[in-house]
Design a protein around this motif. Structure first.
Motif, PDB file in Angstrom:
ATOM      1  N   VAL A  42      -1.029   2.839  11.773  1.00 25.41           N
ATOM      2  CA  VAL A  42      -1.480   1.502  11.397  1.00 25.41           C
ATOM      3  C   VAL A  42      -1.691   0.738  12.691  1.00 25.41           C
ATOM      4  CG1 VAL A  42      -0.912  -0.652  10.224  1.00 25.41           C
ATOM      5  CG2 VAL A  42      -0.221   1.520   9.215  1.00 25.41           C
ATOM      6  N   TYR A  43      -2.842   0.087  12.814  1.00 30.90           N
ATOM      7  CA  TYR A  43      -3.146  -0.656  14.033  1.00 30.90           C
ATOM      8  C   TYR A  43      -3.079  -2.160  13.791  1.00 30.90           C
ATOM      9  CZ  TYR A  43      -4.799   3.383  16.706  1.00 30.90           C
ATOM     10  OH  TYR A  43      -4.872   4.566  17.403  1.00 30.90           O
ATOM     11  N   ASP A  44      -2.523  -2.862  14.771  1.00 25.50           N
ATOM     12  CA  ASP A  44      -2.668  -4.312  14.836  1.00 25.50           C
ATOM     13  C   ASP A  44      -3.957  -4.575  15.597  1.00 25.50           C
ATOM     14  OD1 ASP A  44      -0.286  -4.822  13.534  1.00 25.50           O
ATOM     15  OD2 ASP A  44       0.881  -4.939  15.380  1.00 25.50           O
ATOM     16  N   THR A  45      -4.833  -5.384  15.041  1.00 17.97           N
ATOM     17  CA  THR A  45      -6.119  -5.617  15.691  1.00 17.97           C
ATOM     18  C   THR A  45      -6.338  -7.095  15.983  1.00 17.97           C
ATOM     19  OG1 THR A  45      -7.380  -5.924  13.632  1.00 17.97           O
ATOM     20  CG2 THR A  45      -7.094  -3.672  14.438  1.00 17.97           C
ATOM     21  N   THR A  46      -7.043  -7.338  17.055  1.00 17.24           N
ATOM     22  CA  THR A  46      -7.486  -8.687  17.420  1.00 17.24           C
ATOM     23  C   THR A  46      -8.984  -8.632  17.636  1.00 17.24           C
ATOM     24  OG1 THR A  46      -5.371  -9.230  18.491  1.00 17.24           O
ATOM     25  CG2 THR A  46      -7.297 -10.556  19.093  1.00 17.24           C
ATOM     26  N   ALA A  47      -9.707  -9.432  16.872  1.00 18.50           N
ATOM     27  CA  ALA A  47     -11.166  -9.454  16.961  1.00 18.50           C
ATOM     28  C   ALA A  47     -11.644 -10.784  17.517  1.00 18.50           C
ATOM     29  CB  ALA A  47     -11.773  -9.214  15.585  1.00 18.50           C
ATOM     30  N   VAL A  78       0.837  -1.199   0.000  1.00 16.66           N
ATOM     31  CA  VAL A  78       0.000   0.000   0.000  1.00 16.66           C
ATOM     32  C   VAL A  78       0.870   1.247   0.000  1.00 16.66           C
ATOM     33  CG1 VAL A  78      -1.732   1.313   1.276  1.00 16.66           C
ATOM     34  CG2 VAL A  78      -1.849  -1.191   1.222  1.00 16.66           C
ATOM     35  N   LYS A  79       0.549   2.165  -0.906  1.00 17.24           N
ATOM     36  CA  LYS A  79       1.230   3.455  -0.974  1.00 17.24           C
ATOM     37  C   LYS A  79       0.282   4.534  -0.469  1.00 17.24           C
ATOM     38  CE  LYS A  79       4.725   6.081  -2.490  1.00 17.24           C
ATOM     39  NZ  LYS A  79       6.142   5.868  -2.121  1.00 17.24           N
ATOM     40  N   VAL A  80       0.691   5.286   0.537  1.00 15.49           N
ATOM     41  CA  VAL A  80      -0.150   6.326   1.121  1.00 15.49           C
ATOM     42  C   VAL A  80       0.439   7.694   0.811  1.00 15.49           C
ATOM     43  CG1 VAL A  80      -1.134   7.264   3.236  1.00 15.49           C
ATOM     44  CG2 VAL A  80      -0.820   4.793   3.012  1.00 15.49           C
ATOM     45  N   GLY A 119       3.145  14.071   3.044  1.00 14.42           N
ATOM     46  CA  GLY A 119       3.992  12.943   3.412  1.00 14.42           C
ATOM     47  C   GLY A 119       3.564  11.686   2.690  1.00 14.42           C
ATOM     48  N   GLU A 120       4.417  10.676   2.738  1.00 15.79           N
ATOM     49  CA  GLU A 120       4.128   9.401   2.099  1.00 15.79           C
ATOM     50  C   GLU A 120       4.479   8.254   3.024  1.00 15.79           C
ATOM     51  OE1 GLU A 120       5.974   9.015  -1.702  1.00 15.79           O
ATOM     52  OE2 GLU A 120       4.887  10.707  -2.601  1.00 15.79           O
ATOM     53  N   LEU A 121       3.743   7.158   2.899  1.00 15.83           N
ATOM     54  CA  LEU A 121       4.008   5.948   3.669  1.00 15.83           C
ATOM     55  C   LEU A 121       3.981   4.757   2.722  1.00 15.83           C
ATOM     56  CD1 LEU A 121       1.599   6.397   6.745  1.00 15.83           C
ATOM     57  CD2 LEU A 121       4.061   6.826   6.706  1.00 15.83           C
ATOM     58  N   ASP A 122       4.842   3.791   2.999  1.00 15.69           N
ATOM     59  CA  ASP A 122       4.827   2.522   2.285  1.00 15.69           C
ATOM     60  C   ASP A 122       4.462   1.437   3.293  1.00 15.69           C
ATOM     61  OD1 ASP A 122       5.632   3.176  -0.438  1.00 15.69           O
ATOM     62  OD2 ASP A 122       7.533   3.799   0.458  1.00 15.69           O
ATOM     63  N   LEU A 123       3.340   0.777   3.062  1.00 17.04           N
ATOM     64  CA  LEU A 123       2.836  -0.230   3.992  1.00 17.04           C
ATOM     65  C   LEU A 123       2.839  -1.605   3.340  1.00 17.04           C
ATOM     66  CD1 LEU A 123      -0.248   1.770   5.328  1.00 17.04           C
ATOM     67  CD2 LEU A 123       2.091   1.745   6.232  1.00 17.04           C
ATOM     68  N   PRO A 124       2.979  -2.661   4.128  1.00 17.68           N
ATOM     69  CA  PRO A 124       3.016  -4.020   3.565  1.00 17.68           C
ATOM     70  C   PRO A 124       1.681  -4.438   2.966  1.00 17.68           C
ATOM     71  CG  PRO A 124       2.950  -4.096   5.965  1.00 17.68           C
ATOM     72  CD  PRO A 124       3.164  -2.662   5.596  1.00 17.68           C
TER      73      PRO A 124
END
Length: 290
Positions: free
Chosen positions: A194-199, A141-143, A151-156
């Motif tokens: 970016v959040y790590d989530t547990t549902a 993912v490119k933000v 600004g820019e972010l590169d996400l997995p």
């Protein structure tokens, strides 16, 4: 302490994105092998303080949240939300926070746009705006953030947008899983979080089990005649190693995608949301390619 509480309340808008209409509707459609149709609706919730520790500096919260979801796999999914609350601190001072958020997500999860604004006592404060995209379903993912600062972010590649997460959560429920973990990007925290989530997905509650306990708005729209599921999602700082989430949202999700019994817990205080109004919205017919 009240300003800190306002920032935490902003996270409610992030969490509420995960109440995308049609979550369970998709589950039932998949089980019946029928095309998925997400339900468009506008829901209004009365927001009140559920509990607060002395360290929060908060003694009262009173307000309203309007949640509107529309769209389809063909046109993409839009979520507009506005929440206005009055927060009272331990010295009796009251501040009004007005939070506004708007997002759009492409049906296949390859494009995502977001913008939000926060007003404190009618004065504009934080403004966030940006977009994210991936070249293919399996690509990273490119933000690109335009406000509050470029600004820019590169996400997995494994990062999910809100509706993507909702659909994946349903697939997990259909597979009989009670635990589902994922990384989510929704444009929160100035577009850089970016959040790590547990549902946790509870067992299905059969129709008619507690119809007598529903709010008038829920009864009028027949929620008691639908199956529902208790869902609890915790949001964690990435790679933080924390056992306690930054915040947690619990809600009751019905087979048409409407949610009630909201509870957002930030650790030092929690907010309860009561459904007071529900309207189903018209949406254009969609016949996505197989």
């Amino acid at each position: 302490m009240v300003e800190d509480g306002s920032r935490k309340v902003l996270a409610l808008m992030v969490a509420a994105m995960l109440l995308d209409a049609g979550l369970v509707a998709r589950a039932e459609a998949l089980a019946a092998k029928e095309p998925v149709k997400l339900v468009a609706h506008r829901a209004v919730y009365e927001m009140t303080l559920d509990d607060a520790r002395s360290a929060s500096g908060i003694t009262g919260i009173d307000g309203r949240m309007v949640f509107e979801f529309t769209g389809s796999p063909c046109d993409g999914y839009s979520l507009n939300m506005r929440m206005v609350t009055q927060m009272t601190d331990t010295q009796g001072q009251t501040n009004m926070t007005d939070l506004r958020s708007s997002t759009w997500e492409q049906g296949d999860g390859q494009k995502f746009r977001f913008q939000s604004a926060q007003y404190l006592n009618d004065k504009l404060g934080d403004v966030t705006m940006g977009r994210a995209f991936r070249a293919s379903p399996d690509a990273g993912v490119k933000v690109k953030i335009s406000q509050p600062a470029a600004g820019e972010l590169d996400l997995p590649a494994q990062v999910l947008f809100p509706t993507q997460h909702s659909l994946a959560l349903i697939d997990a429920a259909l597979a009989g899983q009670s635990l589902f973990q994922a990384r989510i990007y929704d444009g929160s925290e100035k577009g850089r979080k970016v959040y790590d989530t547990t549902a946790f997905i509870g067992k299905m509650i059969k129709p008619g089990t507690d119809s007598d306990k529903l709010e008038p708005a829920a009864k009028e729209k027949g929620l008691g005649d639908l199956a529902s599921w208790p869902v609890s999602i915790g949001y964690f700082e990435p790679k933080g190693g924390d056992l306690v989430p930054s915040y947690q949202i619990d809600f009751r999700l019905y087979a048409n995608g409407v949610s009630r019994e909201l509870l957002i817990d930030y650790g030092d205080f929690s907010i309860h949301g009561t459904l007071t109004s529900l309207e189903y919205l018209k949406t254009a017919e969609c016949h996505p390619a197989p």
